[in-house]
Scaffold this active site. Structure first.
Site, PDB file in Angstrom:
ATOM      1  N   GLY A  58       0.791  -1.223   0.000  1.00 49.76           N
ATOM      2  CA  GLY A  58       0.000   0.000   0.000  1.00 49.76           C
ATOM      3  C   GLY A  58       0.821   1.269   0.000  1.00 49.76           C
ATOM      4  N   ASN A  87       2.505  -2.744   6.178  1.00 52.56           N
ATOM      5  CA  ASN A  87       2.824  -2.028   4.949  1.00 52.56           C
ATOM      6  C   ASN A  87       4.346  -2.012   4.794  1.00 52.56           C
ATOM      7  OD1 ASN A  87       2.425  -0.507   2.645  1.00 52.56           O
ATOM      8  ND2 ASN A  87       1.958   1.395   3.718  1.00 52.56           N
ATOM      9  N   TRP A 102      -3.849  -1.503   9.994  1.00 53.40           N
ATOM     10  CA  TRP A 102      -2.944  -1.254   8.860  1.00 53.40           C
ATOM     11  C   TRP A 102      -1.715  -0.632   9.500  1.00 53.40           C
ATOM     12  CZ3 TRP A 102      -4.440   0.685   3.378  1.00 53.40           C
ATOM     13  CH2 TRP A 102      -3.331   1.199   2.705  1.00 53.40           C
ATOM     14  N   TYR A 112      -8.807   7.729   9.301  1.00 56.93           N
ATOM     15  CA  TYR A 112      -8.326   6.365   9.536  1.00 56.93           C
ATOM     16  C   TYR A 112      -7.297   6.252  10.654  1.00 56.93           C
ATOM     17  CZ  TYR A 112      -4.457   7.873   6.453  1.00 56.93           C
ATOM     18  OH  TYR A 112      -3.414   8.540   5.881  1.00 56.93           O
ATOM     19  N   ASP A 144      -6.638   8.841   2.484  1.00 60.00           N
ATOM     20  CA  ASP A 144      -5.850   9.883   1.810  1.00 60.00           C
ATOM     21  C   ASP A 144      -6.683  10.683   0.810  1.00 60.00           C
ATOM     22  OD1 ASP A 144      -3.836   8.914   3.334  1.00 60.00           O
ATOM     23  OD2 ASP A 144      -2.621   8.129   1.703  1.00 60.00           O
ATOM     24  N   ASN A 176       1.905   0.878   9.591  1.00 60.46           N
ATOM     25  CA  ASN A 176       2.844   1.536   8.680  1.00 60.46           C
ATOM     26  C   ASN A 176       4.297   1.406   9.146  1.00 60.46           C
ATOM     27  OD1 ASN A 176       1.354   2.496   6.433  1.00 60.46           O
ATOM     28  ND2 ASN A 176       0.383   4.015   7.742  1.00 60.46           N
TER      29      ASN A 176
END
Length: 466
Positions: free
Chosen positions: A30, A282, A243, A184, A141, A245
């Protein structure tokens, strides 16, 4: 007493043996920047199988058909490539989750809304025809340059509900949809102690079967506490997915636009232990070096309540690098913390170096007797590690980190000279020349900004202030 100890040991062994993995656990491609090649993805499917990761999300931000041109069908050759990837993922027991990000210009109402819904379903149907059974629709985003967004949470939720209902009506073998809302991360969901309208409406209207991913308190943050995670579960009335990062490095952008100057080579750390529906890591564009963090993430995802990040990091470095593990750890210790004005994640760089350097400089500032040997030994090991890795790393790994290894070598050499200057109580003009050379390479290679690199600056400042 002996019986009590035996019972404790049995309980520990029982807990370890029956640790519950996070149901959906895997990798999300991603990141912004050049997407992985198909051979990279195939490699990751094998990696996932080997580490008991069961999912992969296809969501490269710079795949035009995923985001900017989401309405446009994939060309036949690209669709054929995706089918091959789906087949290989299945062979490795990995669920291939196809994601689409339509939010940049999606219409929700009227004739245009109907047209866009049909465009999206046609795209998903084409993916179903090549074997995909897992789908994701992302709304992340979507903020403008001022940090504002104008989307409605109810519109997003109802659109997702409709997609889920249509998929279920057409096919009995698709899994629940996965999504990411526009707000998010937790701090963006709240205004003070109140939930923002977008998040409230999104959570209130969204089908409870749809899996929602979020990134923690921030987009890139220093862990997620169980308390914080549980509070977001409460907002959405479901077990959230994460998710995460890290090790992604696309936000560490240099002045010339390079997204890959610093590598994230540390372990996954500081994540919750329970009530998690999914976890997706990610990665970096550098697929081989991403495997350090991804392998530790796999250990976490398979046993969250038994995970030890430092032990896992040591173990994975040893398994991945063999006789070069010691050298790789020395290098990686100086390239695992990622931070800018809005992001912070990963263990501090060069902690042993920083401690030794502090003892030297602080002692000199206070006119105390100083032992230079511990720091000198650390610098020796840094130089040797850089030399060995540049000489012996496999080509597919070296190509991903050669600029950083060469910069590590420059920093170590400058550190050696800086230490010599302190020992001789005299600033060599060569130190500023070496520092300038390091600066010239920073557009392509950054590491140890607050440790080994900072020491050079601290020594120069020490003499300039005399």
């Amino acid at each position: 007493m002996k019986i009590f100890l035996v019972l404790i040991m049995l309980l520990v062994n029982f807990t370890t043996a029956f640790a519950t993995p996070i149901p959906l656990r895997g990798v999300i491609e991603g990141f912004y920047g050049t997407p992985w090649s198909n051979s990279d993805r195939e490699d990751i499917f094998v990696f996932c199988r080997q580490h008991n990761l069961n999912s992969y999300i296809y969501a490269p931000k710079d795949d035009l058909y995923h985001r900017e041109k989401w309405r446009v069908p994939y060309p036949a050759d690209k669709l054929s490539e995706l089918k091959n990837l789906v087949d290989i993922s299945k062979q490795n027991g990995v669920r291939f989750i196809f994601a689409i990000s339509p939010g940049l210009d999606l219409n929700y109402h009227g004739k245009k809304g109907e047209e866009d819904f049909n465009y999206l379903m046609k795209k998903l149907e084409a993916m179903y025809d090549i074997g995909v059974r897992d789908f994701a629709v992302f709304f992340d985003d979507l903020k403008d340059k001022n940090g504002n967004h104008h989307e409605d949470g109810e519109d997003h939720a109802k659109f997702l509900n409709r997609v889920q209902a249509e998929l279920n009506a057409r096919h009995k073998d698709v899994y629940p949809l996965i999504t990411v809302p526009t707000e998010y991360f937790r701090l963006d969901m709240m205004k003070g102690d109140k939930i923002k309208s977008y998040t409230e409406k999104f959570a209130e209207n969204l089908n409870k079967k749809i899996i929602v991913l979020y990134t923690g308190d921030g987009v890139v943050c220093d862990g997620i506490t169980q308390e914080s995670f549980d509070s977001v579960n409460k907002i959405f009335d479901r077990e959230m997915g994460i998710w995460w990062n890290y090790p992604v490095n696309d936000y560490s952008v240099t002045a010339d636009g390079n997204r890959n100057a610093k590598l994230a080579l540390g372990a996954i750390e500081k994540l919750p232990e329970r009530n998690i529906s999914a976890i997706f890591f990610n990665p970096m564009q550098q697929v081989q070096l991403s495997k350090i963090a991804l392998a530790t993430g796999a250990e976490y995802a398979n046993s969250p309540n038994n995970y030890d990040s430092e032990k896992s990091w040591d173990k994975e470095l040893s398994e991945q690098f063999g006789e070069l593990a010691k050298d790789m750890k020395i290098f990686a210790e100086h390239s695992r913390h990622m931070e800018n004005n809005w992001a912070k994640v990963g263990a501090a760089d060069g902690q042993n170096f920083d401690t030794a350097a502090y003892l030297v400089l602080n002692g000199l500032k206070h006119n105390r007797e100083v032992d230079f040997a511990p720091l000198e030994k650390i610098i020796d090991n840094m130089e040797l590690a850089a030399f060995n890795l540049l000489d012996k790393l496999p080509e597919n790994i070296l190509i991903e980190c050669k600029p950083q290894l060469e910069q590590f070598q420059r920093i170590a050499q400058a550190d050696r000279l800086a230490l010599k200057c302190l020992e001789e109580n005299n600033l060599s003009p060569q130190l500023k020349i070496l520092r300038e050379e390091i600066s010239n390479h920073e557009p392509t290679a950054i590491l140890s900004e607050k440790s080994a690199l900072k020491f050079i600056d601290d020594v120069i400042k020490f003499f300039d202030n005399k």
